[in-house]
Design a protein around this motif. Structure first.
Motif, PDB file in Angstrom:
ATOM      1  N   GLN A 281     -17.652-110.489 -88.098  1.00  0.00           N
ATOM      2  CA  GLN A 281     -16.908-110.717 -89.335  1.00  0.00           C
ATOM      3  C   GLN A 281     -15.409-110.831 -89.048  1.00  0.00           C
ATOM      4  N   GLY A 282     -14.720-111.565 -89.901  1.00  0.00           N
ATOM      5  CA  GLY A 282     -13.297-111.769 -89.729  1.00  0.00           C
ATOM      6  C   GLY A 282     -12.510-110.467 -89.754  1.00  0.00           C
ATOM      7  N   PHE A 283     -11.397-110.443 -89.019  1.00  0.00           N
ATOM      8  CA  PHE A 283     -10.506-109.283 -89.046  1.00  0.00           C
ATOM      9  C   PHE A 283      -9.229-109.678 -89.779  1.00  0.00           C
ATOM     10  N   THR A 284      -8.480-108.682 -90.247  1.00  0.00           N
ATOM     11  CA  THR A 284      -7.351-108.973 -91.129  1.00  0.00           C
ATOM     12  C   THR A 284      -6.142-108.113 -90.808  1.00  0.00           C
ATOM     13  N   TYR A 285      -5.010-108.768 -90.569  1.00  0.00           N
ATOM     14  CA  TYR A 285      -3.731-108.063 -90.558  1.00  0.00           C
ATOM     15  C   TYR A 285      -3.207-108.059 -91.989  1.00  0.00           C
ATOM     16  N   THR A 286      -3.201-106.904 -92.624  1.00  0.00           N
ATOM     17  CA  THR A 286      -2.685-106.809 -93.976  1.00  0.00           C
ATOM     18  C   THR A 286      -1.159-106.723 -93.949  1.00  0.00           C
ATOM     19  N   PHE A 287      -0.547-106.984 -95.087  1.00  0.00           N
ATOM     20  CA  PHE A 287       0.894-106.818 -95.244  1.00  0.00           C
ATOM     21  C   PHE A 287       1.170-106.475 -96.708  1.00  0.00           C
ATOM     22  N   ALA A 288       2.359-105.995 -96.977  1.00  0.00           N
ATOM     23  CA  ALA A 288       2.764-105.664 -98.346  1.00  0.00           C
ATOM     24  C   ALA A 288       3.884-106.587 -98.781  1.00  0.00           C
ATOM     25  N   ASN A 358      -5.151-108.966 -98.605  1.00  0.00           N
ATOM     26  CA  ASN A 358      -6.364-108.956 -97.785  1.00  0.00           C
ATOM     27  C   ASN A 358      -7.279-110.007 -98.409  1.00  0.00           C
ATOM     28  N   TRP A 359      -7.169-111.238 -97.949  1.00  0.00           N
ATOM     29  CA  TRP A 359      -7.796-112.375 -98.623  1.00  0.00           C
ATOM     30  C   TRP A 359      -8.592-113.206 -97.617  1.00  0.00           C
ATOM     31  N   THR A 360      -9.825-113.562 -97.997  1.00  0.00           N
ATOM     32  CA  THR A 360     -10.722-114.240 -97.054  1.00  0.00           C
ATOM     33  C   THR A 360     -10.126-115.547 -96.528  1.00  0.00           C
ATOM     34  N   TRP A 361      -9.729-116.442 -97.420  1.00  0.00           N
ATOM     35  CA  TRP A 361      -9.133-117.714 -96.985  1.00  0.00           C
ATOM     36  C   TRP A 361      -7.612-117.586 -96.912  1.00  0.00           C
ATOM     37  N   GLY A 362      -7.171-116.421 -96.449  1.00  0.00           N
ATOM     38  CA  GLY A 362      -5.749-116.152 -96.306  1.00  0.00           C
ATOM     39  C   GLY A 362      -5.478-115.477 -94.989  1.00  0.00           C
ATOM     40  N   ASN A 363      -5.268-114.133 -95.030  1.00  0.00           N
ATOM     41  CA  ASN A 363      -4.961-113.436 -93.783  1.00  0.00           C
ATOM     42  C   ASN A 363      -6.186-112.931 -93.043  1.00  0.00           C
ATOM     43  N   ASP A 364      -7.406-113.191 -93.562  1.00  0.00           N
ATOM     44  CA  ASP A 364      -8.580-113.032 -92.699  1.00  0.00           C
ATOM     45  C   ASP A 364      -8.446-114.022 -91.542  1.00  0.00           C
ATOM     46  N   TYR A 365      -8.671-113.541 -90.315  1.00  0.00           N
ATOM     47  CA  TYR A 365      -8.720-114.461 -89.175  1.00  0.00           C
ATOM     48  C   TYR A 365     -10.138-114.401 -88.648  1.00  0.00           C
TER      49      TYR A 365
END
Length: 681
Positions: A281-288, A358-365
């Motif tokens: 599954q995709g991993f995600t670098y979150t940010f604020a 934390n968005w699938t077609w965003g910062n999900d890689y």
């Protein structure tokens, strides 16, 4: 000191412009022979990984009066809710309404509420509790301090620390496997005159963190972790792997799976007819990001054009910036006006609101090939020398980490200044420049660059349990153990062989399985059970949907026109409330190693539900309790389950202890005699 801050400021600017310009800083670092040990520390329970499972393991170990050593690659406790930035608790309505959670998780929720005066200071709509990541770390630190005092245990906490090597010996107990007799850890601190922790991204420091030698950026302490007592025929300590990707699983070289499992009757929604280890599954670098009164200057990263073709709101009903912003809003000083979009009600953003993305077609890689997969397979570890003594470097592809970081920073720019949408076309995405990326050591993510300290990991290595009754190849929790999917759908008759389809329906027929297998009952006549599998060795609980963030078909993930791997979303959907069997936490080969968190013995599809916050805590609570119980009663964990399905008196005692300590092993009214679990949502 002024010069140091000036250097840090300069580096921030460079990171925001182009992470690729700095990544060469650590290139060429290789593992070297360990230098002289700086110290030796005795432990009764060694917990590797400071995420929610690791904290829960330590929490129960301390309450049981044990000496617990806890290592973590970052300097924050909490994993998902802190260093990974996903401080929005993933919960299901029925479990939340009944407040049916392990005692430590309930305490966490209560302390969040006491901290803010309410459970949801972010007024997000994805969860009933969204909060600031740094507060998650602080609350968990206080919980462990209180557990240490109450249970009269002792905690040795090692932040900024990785496990580099293991010492493994044969067991002295006849007929047993091997034992971990020691672990070598590396703790890093900024070298004199260098920027503080969390100035650089993970991809820039990870290879240095796993190197024994001091560098121009870090000084290292080499620590040997060993049992408190080395005498006796039974293990004198337990190692619990609660790391995000199953690092000890790989380092100890116990059998495990990675990626997609082959299609067969217990994993009938699998996207491949054979194992495909590169698709996790995709991993995600979150940010604020913070909403502002006035438009902010938005500087396009040099790498933006590379990633822009990927970004999208994904679905027409989600194509609303305010909806996406408030989805995981983690702080809201004032409540905005009521709003509705796509049938979803929320309060509109107001200046000062902080949103975690934390968005699938965003910062999900979402890499999905052997050229870019994040978590190295065993074959890749061998090829890179990481299974050689002293060769372990964390088991991740550094280049993919770097690209995930760039992708996240590019996604922020798309949110505020982008006008394209890869799935919905032109004219949908509008600019939103009244926002700013929050960065700096005092920012919500606690980093100079603004990204989470560690990516949110949804899936890593998953052990194969020991051979068990009904599963001679090794115990695993499969898709059919928990999914609510309609397996009478014609798709399954078409994709499976007649024999596999019969076995699938027999599995769902529960105690009538024999008549289906023997041909006395037609598969079409089966009335499927409406519950998950009941495990006699359950030591914990969980409930969440099979939420799959599929890998992409081509490399790199951001290539224009790329698509999700076909068939990967087929396994997604609702799940029944489920259990955590002890057999899923006991690896092969090593007798004093327990697994908690996302590396327990699940299939690829089942893992999509066995990964969220309350599950992680329940698995950790079970691991900490089991380790303390094994030490006290001179029993090895596999001995608690090796005679199943026959009665296991010591297992029953352990389960009774868990229940007595308010760490439930089953949901209310969910026995095998109750066939109606549809009310659990």
């Amino acid at each position: 000191m002024k010069g140091r801050h000036k250097l840090a400021s300069s580096l921030v600017s460079l990171v925001v412009i182009s992470l690729s310009n700095l990544i060469g800083l650590y290139s060429g670092i290789v593992a070297a022979s360990p230098r002289k040990l700086d110290k030796t520390v005795n432990c009764e329970i060694l917990v590797v990984g400071g995420g929610l499972s690791g904290v829960a393991t330590a929490y129960e170990g301390l309450l049981a009066g044990r000496k617990v050593c806890l290592t973590e690659i970052t300097d924050w406790l909490g994993g998902q809710i802190s260093s990974q930035g996903t401080s929005a608790l993933d919960e299901r309505p029925t479990q939340r309404r009944r407040q049916f959670y392990p005692r430590g998780y309930l305490e966490l929720r209560n302390r969040i509420e006491r901290k803010y005066g309410k459970l949801n200071p972010g007024d997000c709509w994805v969860s009933e509790s969204c909060f600031l990541p740094g507060d998650g770390h602080t609350i968990l630190t206080e919980m462990l301090e209180d557990a240490e005092k109450k249970g009269k245990g002792k905690l040795e906490w090692f932040p900024n620390t990785v496990i580099k090597d293991l010492e493994i010996i044969p067991s002295t107990k006849q007929g047993s496997g091997e034992l971990i007799s020691g672990a070598i850890a590396i703790q890093h601190q900024p070298a004199p005159g260098t920027p503080p922790h969390n100035t650089f991204t993970l991809s820039q420091i990870i290879e240095d963190a796993y190197s024994y030698q001091n560098s121009s950026w870090f000084t290292k302490n080499i620590i040997r972790l060993v049992p408190q007592n080395s005498k006796g025929n039974f293990p004198q300590w337990y190692v619990v792997d609660t790391s995000e990707t199953g690092e000890i699983v790989a380092l100890a070289d116990v059998p495990y799976r990675l990626g997609i499992d082959p299609l067969f009757h217990l994993e009938p929604s699998a996207a491949s007819s054979e194992n495909y280890p590169y698709c996790t599954q995709g991993f995600t670098y979150t940010f604020a990001m913070e909403a502002t009164n006035e438009p902010q200057p938005q500087k396009m990263p040099l790498f933006y054009s590379q990633y822009a073709p990927y970004f999208s709101y994904e679905l027409p009903r989600l194509a609303n910036f305010d909806l996406v912003f408030t989805y995981r809003r983690i702080w809201s000083p004032q409540t905005g006006k009521p709003a509705i979009s796509g049938g979803i009600k929320f309060s509109a953003p107001t200046p000062g609101d902080i949103s975690m993305q934390n968005w699938t077609w965003g910062n999900d890689y979402r890499p999905g090939t052997g050229e870019d997969n994040l978590v190295y397979t065993r074959q890749q570890l061998q090829a890179t020398g990481q299974l050689q003594p002293g060769g372990w470097m964390g088991g991740l592809r550094t280049e993919t980490l770097r690209k995930g970081e760039e992708n996240a920073l590019a996604y922020y720019y798309w949110l505020v200044a982008g006008t394209t949408d890869s799935q919905l076309g032109e004219g949908v995405k509008q600019q939103q420049k009244n926002n700013r990326l929050m960065s700096g050591l005092n920012s919500p993510m606690g980093t100079v660059h603004g990204l989470s300290k560690y990516p949110y990991i949804r899936e890593g290595r998953r052990i194969i349990g020991r051979p068990s009754w009904g599963q001679p190849g090794g115990f695993t929790i499969w898709e059919t153990d928990i999914s609510r999917r309609n397996y009478k759908d014609k798709y399954y008759r078409q994709i499976l062989t007649a024999e596999a389809y019969r076995r699938l329906q027999a599995t769902l027929a529960s105690w009538k399985a024999g008549s289906v297998i023997m041909g006395k009952k037609s598969p079409e006549a089966v009335i499927p059970r409406t519950r998950s599998t009941i495990f006699p060795d359950s030591v914990g609980i969980g409930h969440y949907a099979l939420d799959i963030h599929p890998c992409m078909e081509k490399s790199p993930p951001e290539v224009p026109g790329n698509r999700e791997l076909p068939g990967e979303r087929r396994g997604a959907g609702e799940a029944y409330p489920f259990q955590i069997p002890l057999r899923a936490m006991i690896p092969q080969k090593i007798d004093n190693l327990l697994i908690a968190g996302k590396s327990i013995a699940t299939s690829h599809i089942a893992a999509a539900a066995y990964r969220v916050h309350s599950f992680e805590w329940s698995a950790g609570a079970a691991a900490g309790t089991t380790a303390a119980f094994a030490l006290k009663n001179h029993v090895v964990p596999y001995e608690l389950v090796d005679d199943l399905p026959q009665p296991e008196p010591k297992l029953s005692t352990l389960q009774g202890l868990l229940e007595k300590n308010n760490n439930p092993t089953a949901f209310p009214n969910t026995s095998m005699f109750n066939q109606s679990w549809d009310s659990w949502r």
